[in-house]
Design a protein around this motif. Structure first.
Motif, PDB file in Angstrom:
ATOM      1  N   VAL A 145      44.380 -53.613 -54.472  1.00 14.42           N
ATOM      2  CA  VAL A 145      44.795 -54.863 -53.806  1.00 14.42           C
ATOM      3  C   VAL A 145      43.601 -55.791 -53.577  1.00 14.42           C
ATOM      4  O   VAL A 145      43.714 -57.012 -53.696  1.00 14.42           O
ATOM      5  CB  VAL A 145      45.514 -54.550 -52.463  1.00 14.42           C
ATOM      6  CG1 VAL A 145      45.747 -55.804 -51.641  1.00 14.42           C
ATOM      7  CG2 VAL A 145      46.834 -53.842 -52.736  1.00 14.42           C
ATOM      8  N   GLU A 161      39.086 -59.643 -54.442  1.00 11.78           N
ATOM      9  CA  GLU A 161      38.727 -60.302 -53.183  1.00 11.78           C
ATOM     10  C   GLU A 161      37.215 -60.168 -52.960  1.00 11.78           C
ATOM     11  O   GLU A 161      36.588 -59.250 -53.490  1.00 11.78           O
ATOM     12  CB  GLU A 161      39.484 -59.632 -52.021  1.00 11.78           C
ATOM     13  CG  GLU A 161      40.989 -59.826 -52.057  1.00 11.78           C
ATOM     14  CD  GLU A 161      41.393 -61.272 -51.918  1.00 11.78           C
ATOM     15  OE1 GLU A 161      40.888 -61.962 -51.021  1.00 11.78           O
ATOM     16  OE2 GLU A 161      42.199 -61.742 -52.746  1.00 11.78           O
ATOM     17  N   TYR A 219      46.103 -65.647 -50.949  1.00 12.27           N
ATOM     18  CA  TYR A 219      47.225 -64.761 -50.550  1.00 12.27           C
ATOM     19  C   TYR A 219      46.905 -63.323 -50.931  1.00 12.27           C
ATOM     20  O   TYR A 219      46.223 -63.063 -51.931  1.00 12.27           O
ATOM     21  CB  TYR A 219      48.534 -65.191 -51.250  1.00 12.27           C
ATOM     22  CG  TYR A 219      48.259 -65.743 -52.620  1.00 12.27           C
ATOM     23  CD1 TYR A 219      47.925 -64.907 -53.663  1.00 12.27           C
ATOM     24  CD2 TYR A 219      48.227 -67.118 -52.842  1.00 12.27           C
ATOM     25  CE1 TYR A 219      47.580 -65.408 -54.902  1.00 12.27           C
ATOM     26  CE2 TYR A 219      47.873 -67.627 -54.082  1.00 12.27           C
ATOM     27  CZ  TYR A 219      47.561 -66.765 -55.098  1.00 12.27           C
ATOM     28  OH  TYR A 219      47.192 -67.253 -56.325  1.00 12.27           O
ATOM     29  N   TYR A 230      55.682 -56.315 -54.407  1.00 13.53           N
ATOM     30  CA  TYR A 230      55.403 -57.174 -55.568  1.00 13.53           C
ATOM     31  C   TYR A 230      56.677 -57.333 -56.416  1.00 13.53           C
ATOM     32  O   TYR A 230      57.608 -56.533 -56.317  1.00 13.53           O
ATOM     33  CB  TYR A 230      54.357 -56.523 -56.486  1.00 13.53           C
ATOM     34  CG  TYR A 230      52.910 -56.552 -56.008  1.00 13.53           C
ATOM     35  CD1 TYR A 230      52.518 -57.165 -54.833  1.00 13.53           C
ATOM     36  CD2 TYR A 230      51.914 -55.933 -56.772  1.00 13.53           C
ATOM     37  CE1 TYR A 230      51.184 -57.151 -54.423  1.00 13.53           C
ATOM     38  CE2 TYR A 230      50.579 -55.920 -56.361  1.00 13.53           C
ATOM     39  CZ  TYR A 230      50.227 -56.529 -55.187  1.00 13.53           C
ATOM     40  OH  TYR A 230      48.914 -56.513 -54.800  1.00 13.53           O
ATOM     41  N   HIS A 231      56.639 -58.319 -57.281  1.00 16.05           N
ATOM     42  CA  HIS A 231      57.683 -58.558 -58.296  1.00 16.05           C
ATOM     43  C   HIS A 231      59.058 -58.802 -57.701  1.00 16.05           C
ATOM     44  O   HIS A 231      60.068 -58.439 -58.292  1.00 16.05           O
ATOM     45  CB  HIS A 231      57.753 -57.394 -59.306  1.00 16.05           C
ATOM     46  CG  HIS A 231      56.411 -57.043 -59.872  1.00 16.05           C
ATOM     47  ND1 HIS A 231      55.648 -57.950 -60.578  1.00 16.05           N
ATOM     48  CD2 HIS A 231      55.683 -55.908 -59.802  1.00 16.05           C
ATOM     49  CE1 HIS A 231      54.500 -57.383 -60.926  1.00 16.05           C
ATOM     50  NE2 HIS A 231      54.500 -56.148 -60.470  1.00 16.05           N
ATOM     51  N   ALA A 270      48.289 -61.817 -62.360  1.00 20.30           N
ATOM     52  CA  ALA A 270      49.407 -61.951 -61.406  1.00 20.30           C
ATOM     53  C   ALA A 270      49.170 -63.140 -60.490  1.00 20.30           C
ATOM     54  O   ALA A 270      50.110 -63.863 -60.128  1.00 20.30           O
ATOM     55  CB  ALA A 270      49.559 -60.671 -60.595  1.00 20.30           C
TER      56      ALA A 270
END
Ligand SMILES: CC(C)(COP(=O)(O)OP(=O)(O)OC[C@H]1O[C@@H](n2cnc3c(N)ncnc32)[C@H](O)[C@@H]1OP(=O)(O)O)[C@@H](O)C(=O)NCCC(=O)NCCS
Length: 180
Positions: free
Chosen positions: A31, A35, A93, A100-101, A135
């Motif tokens: 995740v 970042e 975000y 997800y999705h 994504a």
């Protein structure tokens, strides 16, 4: 900070108790891969949730929760950039992979764009994204944001074993009020 409602979601200010939901996704390596920080510990999530709850400038982080049970499934970062007179906001975000999705991130970000242009009188929204984070830039394109730049090796968050920066290529996306 106002609460914002969409078909399936509530976007609201962080609460101290949100740390559990925050930890559920910020503790996952995958995740936070793109970042500028690493995985969060439980203690860091507790601290982070309290800080986001208590922040004077309380509009930077929005907790994105399921309408049906207030489960926080992700958060949106939305902050005005300097100089303020340019009326530009940056969008970011992070969502929980369990959700997800399903279009939740798109639904939440669309509401933020509406808030930006209708309530904040924003002129322009921008977002930076790692070229490899497909994504993420697909999400920006679903929001009708334009790819404005492809920067080569403009940013790094880590160093290699020789202490050399690990450079990343990134895209910048933007959208103007008149484009909505
Ligand atoms: C970036 C991120 C939020 C995107 O999440 P996502 O699940 O792909 O995005 P959405 O929730 O909008 O879902 C869109 C997908 O759901 C599908 N979908 C299913 N039901 C849907 C619905 N009711 N409405 C809209 N889309 C729907 C879409 O077709 C789309 O599918 P696709 O991925 O095959 O194209 C997520 O990958 C993430 O949190 N990554 C980690 C953090 C990160 O990298 N952040 C960005 C840093 S720049």
């Amino acid at each position: 900070m106002v609460e914002m409602i969409t078909e399936r979601l509530v976007l609201r200010r962080f609460l101290p108790d949100d740390w559990k939901d925050l930890y559920e996704y910020l503790s996952i390596e995958e995740v936070v891969r793109y970042e500028p920080y690493g995985v969060f510990t439980k203690e860091e999530c507790i601290k982070e949730s309290i800080e986001r709850y208590e922040a004077e400038d309380d509009s930077s982080f929005w907790a994105v929760c399921l309408k049906e049970n207030d489960k926080m499934i992700g958060h949106i970062y939305f902050q005005q950039t300097d100089p303020k007179k340019f009326m530009t906001w940056a969008l970011g975000y992070v969502f929980n992979p369990k959700y997800y999705h399903k279009g939740y991130a798109t639904e939440a970000c669309k509401r933020i764009l509406q808030y930006a242009f209708e309530d904040c009188d924003a002129h322009r929204i921008v977002a930076g994204v790692n070229v490899k984070n497909i994504a993420s830039w697909k999400l920006l394109e679903r929001l009708n944001m334009r790819r404005e730049a492809h920067f080569l090796q403009n940013v790094f968050f880590n160093r290699d074993s020789y202490d050399k920066p690990v450079w990343n290529d990134s895209y910048r996306y933007g959208i103007l009020a008149e484009e909505v």
